[in-house]
Scaffold this motif. Sequence first.
Motif, mmCIF file in Angstrom:
data_model
loop_
_atom_site.group_PDB
_atom_site.id
_atom_site.type_symbol
_atom_site.label_atom_id
_atom_site.label_comp_id
_atom_site.label_asym_id
_atom_site.label_seq_id
_atom_site.Cartn_x
_atom_site.Cartn_y
_atom_site.Cartn_z
ATOM 1 N N ARG A 1 39.527 -30.182 -1.156
ATOM 2 C CA ARG A 1 39.508 -29.363 -2.367
ATOM 3 C C ARG A 1 38.992 -27.967 -2.009
ATOM 4 N N PHE A 2 39.636 -26.949 -2.558
ATOM 5 C CA PHE A 2 39.209 -25.565 -2.343
ATOM 6 C C PHE A 2 39.018 -24.925 -3.717
ATOM 7 N N ASP A 3 37.762 -24.908 -4.124
ATOM 8 C CA ASP A 3 37.385 -24.591 -5.499
ATOM 9 C C ASP A 3 36.903 -23.142 -5.596
ATOM 10 N N THR A 4 37.592 -22.351 -6.387
ATOM 11 C CA THR A 4 37.273 -20.920 -6.504
ATOM 12 C C THR A 4 35.868 -20.700 -7.042
ATOM 13 N N LEU A 5 35.497 -21.437 -8.085
ATOM 14 C CA LEU A 5 34.174 -21.257 -8.681
ATOM 15 C C LEU A 5 33.077 -21.675 -7.712
ATOM 16 N N ALA A 6 33.249 -22.841 -7.082
ATOM 17 C CA ALA A 6 32.248 -23.304 -6.121
ATOM 18 C C ALA A 6 32.111 -22.321 -4.967
ATOM 19 N N HIS A 7 33.228 -21.783 -4.519
ATOM 20 C CA HIS A 7 33.192 -20.818 -3.420
ATOM 21 C C HIS A 7 32.430 -19.555 -3.837
ATOM 22 N N LYS A 8 32.663 -19.096 -5.042
ATOM 23 C CA LYS A 8 31.971 -17.902 -5.532
ATOM 24 C C LYS A 8 30.456 -18.112 -5.544
ATOM 25 N N VAL A 9 30.027 -19.302 -5.967
ATOM 26 C CA VAL A 9 28.593 -19.608 -6.006
ATOM 27 C C VAL A 9 28.010 -19.604 -4.600
ATOM 28 N N ILE A 10 28.729 -20.226 -3.659
ATOM 29 C CA ILE A 10 28.237 -20.291 -2.279
ATOM 30 C C ILE A 10 28.130 -18.894 -1.686
ATOM 31 N N ILE A 11 29.136 -18.072 -1.913
ATOM 32 C CA ILE A 11 29.136 -16.717 -1.351
ATOM 33 C C ILE A 11 27.999 -15.891 -1.938
ATOM 34 N N GLU A 12 27.770 -16.012 -3.242
ATOM 35 C CA GLU A 12 26.671 -15.265 -3.859
ATOM 36 C C GLU A 12 25.338 -15.652 -3.228
ATOM 37 N N ARG A 13 25.127 -16.944 -3.041
ATOM 38 C CA ARG A 13 23.875 -17.411 -2.462
ATOM 39 C C ARG A 13 23.727 -16.944 -1.009
ATOM 40 N N ASN A 14 24.817 -16.925 -0.275
ATOM 41 C CA ASN A 14 24.768 -16.461 1.112
ATOM 42 C C ASN A 14 24.514 -14.967 1.202
ATOM 43 N N HIS A 15 25.075 -14.209 0.284
ATOM 44 C CA HIS A 15 24.801 -12.764 0.263
ATOM 45 C C HIS A 15 23.320 -12.506 -0.029
ATOM 46 N N ILE A 16 22.780 -13.256 -0.959
ATOM 47 C CA ILE A 16 21.349 -13.108 -1.280
ATOM 48 C C ILE A 16 20.506 -13.417 -0.052
ATOM 49 N N TYR A 17 20.839 -14.515 0.628
ATOM 50 C CA TYR A 17 20.061 -14.905 1.794
ATOM 51 C C TYR A 17 20.188 -13.871 2.911
ATOM 52 N N ALA A 18 21.392 -13.362 3.115
ATOM 53 C CA ALA A 18 21.599 -12.355 4.162
ATOM 54 C C ALA A 18 20.746 -11.125 3.916
ATOM 55 N N LYS A 19 20.663 -10.706 2.665
ATOM 56 C CA LYS A 19 19.836 -9.533 2.327
ATOM 57 C C LYS A 19 18.352 -9.848 2.508
ATOM 58 N N GLN A 20 17.963 -11.069 2.176
ATOM 59 C CA GLN A 20 16.548 -11.432 2.267
ATOM 60 C C GLN A 20 16.044 -11.426 3.703
ATOM 61 N N ILE A 21 16.855 -11.884 4.635
ATOM 62 C CA ILE A 21 16.380 -12.011 6.017
ATOM 63 C C ILE A 21 16.655 -10.777 6.862
ATOM 64 N N ALA A 22 17.427 -9.831 6.326
ATOM 65 C CA ALA A 22 17.750 -8.628 7.098
ATOM 66 C C ALA A 22 16.476 -7.880 7.486
ATOM 67 N N GLY A 23 16.349 -7.550 8.753
ATOM 68 C CA GLY A 23 15.210 -6.784 9.225
ATOM 69 C C GLY A 23 13.940 -7.570 9.424
ATOM 70 N N GLN A 24 13.969 -8.883 9.150
ATOM 71 C CA GLN A 24 12.778 -9.703 9.335
ATOM 72 C C GLN A 24 12.585 -10.035 10.824
ATOM 73 N N PRO A 25 11.341 -10.233 11.255
ATOM 74 C CA PRO A 25 11.080 -10.469 12.678
ATOM 75 C C PRO A 25 11.903 -11.613 13.278
ATOM 76 N N GLN A 26 11.951 -12.754 12.582
ATOM 77 C CA GLN A 26 12.689 -13.890 13.131
ATOM 78 C C GLN A 26 14.175 -13.587 13.248
ATOM 79 N N THR A 27 14.706 -12.812 12.308
ATOM 80 C CA THR A 27 16.117 -12.437 12.354
ATOM 81 C C THR A 27 16.390 -11.540 13.551
ATOM 82 N N ILE A 28 15.525 -10.567 13.751
ATOM 83 C CA ILE A 28 15.701 -9.647 14.879
ATOM 84 C C ILE A 28 15.642 -10.402 16.198
ATOM 85 N N MET A 29 14.685 -11.312 16.329
ATOM 86 C CA MET A 29 14.562 -12.071 17.580
ATOM 87 C C MET A 29 15.774 -12.967 17.795
ATOM 88 N N ARG A 30 16.184 -13.668 16.749
ATOM 89 C CA ARG A 30 17.333 -14.571 16.874
ATOM 90 C C ARG A 30 18.595 -13.805 17.249
#
Length: 939
Positions: free
Chosen positions: A636-665
């Motif tokens: 199944r390829f669900d447009t609504l479910a995909h939108k929710v996942i992408i929103e959450r991933n964008h939030i997470y990407a912004k949250q960890i940007a520039g953080q020490p663990q992110t830079i090291m990894r």
Amino acid sequence: MKQKILLLSFLFLSLIGYAQPIDWNKKLPADPNVLIGKLPNGITYYLRHNEEPKDRASFFIIRNAGALLENDDQDGLAHFLEHMAFNGSKNFPGNSMISTLERHGISFGGNLNAYTTQNETVYNISDVPMADESLTDTCLLILHDWSYYLTLDPKDIDEERGVITEEWRTRNNSATRIYNQKRPVLYKGSKYAERDVIGDMDVIRTFKPETLRDFYHKWYRTDLEAIAIVGDFDIKNMEEKIKKVFSSIPVIPNPEPRPFFEIPSHDETYFCLATDKEATSSNVQVIRIFRDKEYDGKGYATYQDVKNGLMIGFYNSMVGERIGEIIQRGQAPYVKTSVGFFGMVKGYYAYSVSATAKPNQEREALIGALEEHERIFQHGFTEDELNRAKANMLTSLESMVKDKDKTSNDTYAEEMQSHFLGNEAIINIEDYAEAVKEILPTITAEEVSEQAKRWWKTDNRTIVISGPSEGVTHLTEQEARDILAEMEGKEVSAYEDNSVKGNLIEKEPTAGTITKVKELPQFQAEEWTLSNGAKVIYRKADYEKDEVALAAYSPGGSSLYTDVNFLPAASNAGQFASNYGLGTYDEIALGKLLTGKKAGCEVSISGLYENVNGSSTPKDFETMMQLMYLRFMEPRFDTLAHKVIIERNHIYAKQIAGQPQTIMRDSLSLISANYSPRVQLFNDAYVDRLTLDRIEKAYRDRICDASDFTFFIVGNVDKDTARVMAQKYIGSLPSLYRNEKWVDRQVRAPKGKVEKNIEIPLEVPKSTVIVLFNREMKYTLKEAYTINILGNILTNRYTKTIREEQGGTYGVGVSGSASREPYNNYNMYMTFECDPEKANELKPLLYKEVDNIIREGVTEEELSKVVKNTLKEAEQSKQHNAYWLTTLVTYYKTGVNLNDPKNMETLVASIQPKDVQKFAKKFFKDADVIDLIFSPQQK
């Protein structure tokens, strides 16, 4: 017992035939398999015979003493004392305790360990081989010395100060710093507000040895001590040994009573704002911490206790399901939230309403979380929700009963620990299950819903706002209080529960046939070739009675794609598809449809393979096979479910940007791959590449050709059933007969030596040292074992030099490994954290030990320690179904039978010190080296 009644949240048994009234004060019988005794000096002991693992035992010493018992000049010494228990005692001077056990394959940190909390200190020696009775006596003597006879030598104390300081440095991350801001408010007026276990570093650096001895002799005493031993031994014989070894330990005269530490009640709602520069997300919470003696341990359990535990489990699971639906439907004003009841600290419980906010949306998150709480408070749960929770309970408890013989020694020891420290009951799992049969029909949705009014009142509450100290606007105290006042009692609509009925598969698949059978006597297995070209390898394994595993692989993976922008979609296609649902059912509906079943099946796409992994109980084996079939036939390829996942991933990407663990990894990923464009860093641009079209294209391309897959069915399912299910659900899959191979994309480490000092923003001064050796060499099984052994030998040497002698780090992590695919390669990875002022001084010690081994070799003793541990762990692994699945997959991928002693036990045992030295010379001589220090940014 509390673990059973709080954590067994999903069990349901037949509700027919239990209409008679229940005596709620009726006690469940104590587990007859546990012997509990007390010596004349006050030491309690627990003994249980158990054969998981076979021919092994675990030895525990449990102390009802922790950091709360410290005076101000002892802040951190309960934990310090725990460390000192491994640094010399009456019968084991210096580090001989560790060395003695390692000679028998008992590894420090793995099998030999300890921990300290605010209320307790627990030491353990686990997975001890029982064939040698003298080793049993040694373990008992170690527990004897831990009890009363630690040396506490001033020189050893001074050396350990540095280790503790570095442990503080390692653990002092953003989460710890935020918790240390919350603690004085949550536990205001109590000792909990003052003690964080690791302690005051000024105290650690300056305390006098006598101060530590005072704590030791005051609180390490017989009336606050228990011995727990579980394993494959004769109980009567072990009891005699305990009496002989421990009875002579003296009683402390006129001991100070061990206090119960109270948290003062308060009518006012407290407020706390806790921030940190390295925090990645904002969190909002309203928590009530309270005493309720009905939940306290009594030493036994009544039917009412079991019912209380079941209702807690139902409540938490049902609210969790509701919140999951809100998030999956894209209606959540928060990233995630939780509402529920749990144990807080000794004798205290908590009801919490919390949420992780979207960026700068703390108000919306707090309102959303409180609204769900109010929905329960006002309208409660539905009977359908409760019936699903009860049905799901059936599977978990049935599995626990059937696999009770696979309960580990350490798990049983934890029950003994809960009995001694919390007066919790120890109950046989069958007796518990019988009680649940009687109790479940009496539990109604209304009664479970009413628990919220017991747990949630206006006293003893704290509002906690936490998150980044920069770039975020936090709720003010007044704003948070206004929201809480506004939401309490605010009318909200009732939850609408949409029940789901139907079948996973509406149209029966046309079964294939088995065209060829090949016996695999070396594995007691069979290989079936199906009419569509798929191969299925079957092996009956009933070490775990209520378990069947399914696995499959097909060569190719993301290596077949040249477009690097397509790689994120390929790598995430399986995980994303799992969140879309299956066929006509979205993820929410699918979960409801599978109520009462323990079956799952997922797919994944790695760099070199596409994979299938599933698990089930024997009863639900066909359901697992149907899920596998649908993963191929009706993803199944669900447009609504995909939108929710992408929103959450964008939030997470912004949250960890520039953080020490992110830079090291990210730095390590790029440098170790020589900046290959195929290394895709997780950030906003990465998430943008995860389009639904790409996800679907990658999925349908990789998960479509049964003929290119090799399937494995391993578990407690009979051959005839497995054959029928394989023909029906695997044999009916389409085939393209592609016969694909993965492609080596030539991603390699840089040649020569790369040395960098990378500055990163840090709140606490800390350097991370990473040294990585790589070398392409022809793969041999013996050298693959040798590099792993060499890594363990280096770990032990660095523990002695960098940790103990230098006091330079809490620990050095070393791992040596070899890989066949996509090219033959060996690597040795080393890392530790330390004071930035010492990084350049300590790093050369990594190279020094390597040079020592090249020049002088390793000793028979240090090699023997590692080899014995390796063989001990290998022997234990064979007692599990998973061993046979892994062994079969390895055989089909590599042609090597790891169950043949000549490929494992005999080969490992044959490795001599000269082999390790020879390999070290060969490997390190021309290895490429990545040498990094991540240091605090200069301010």
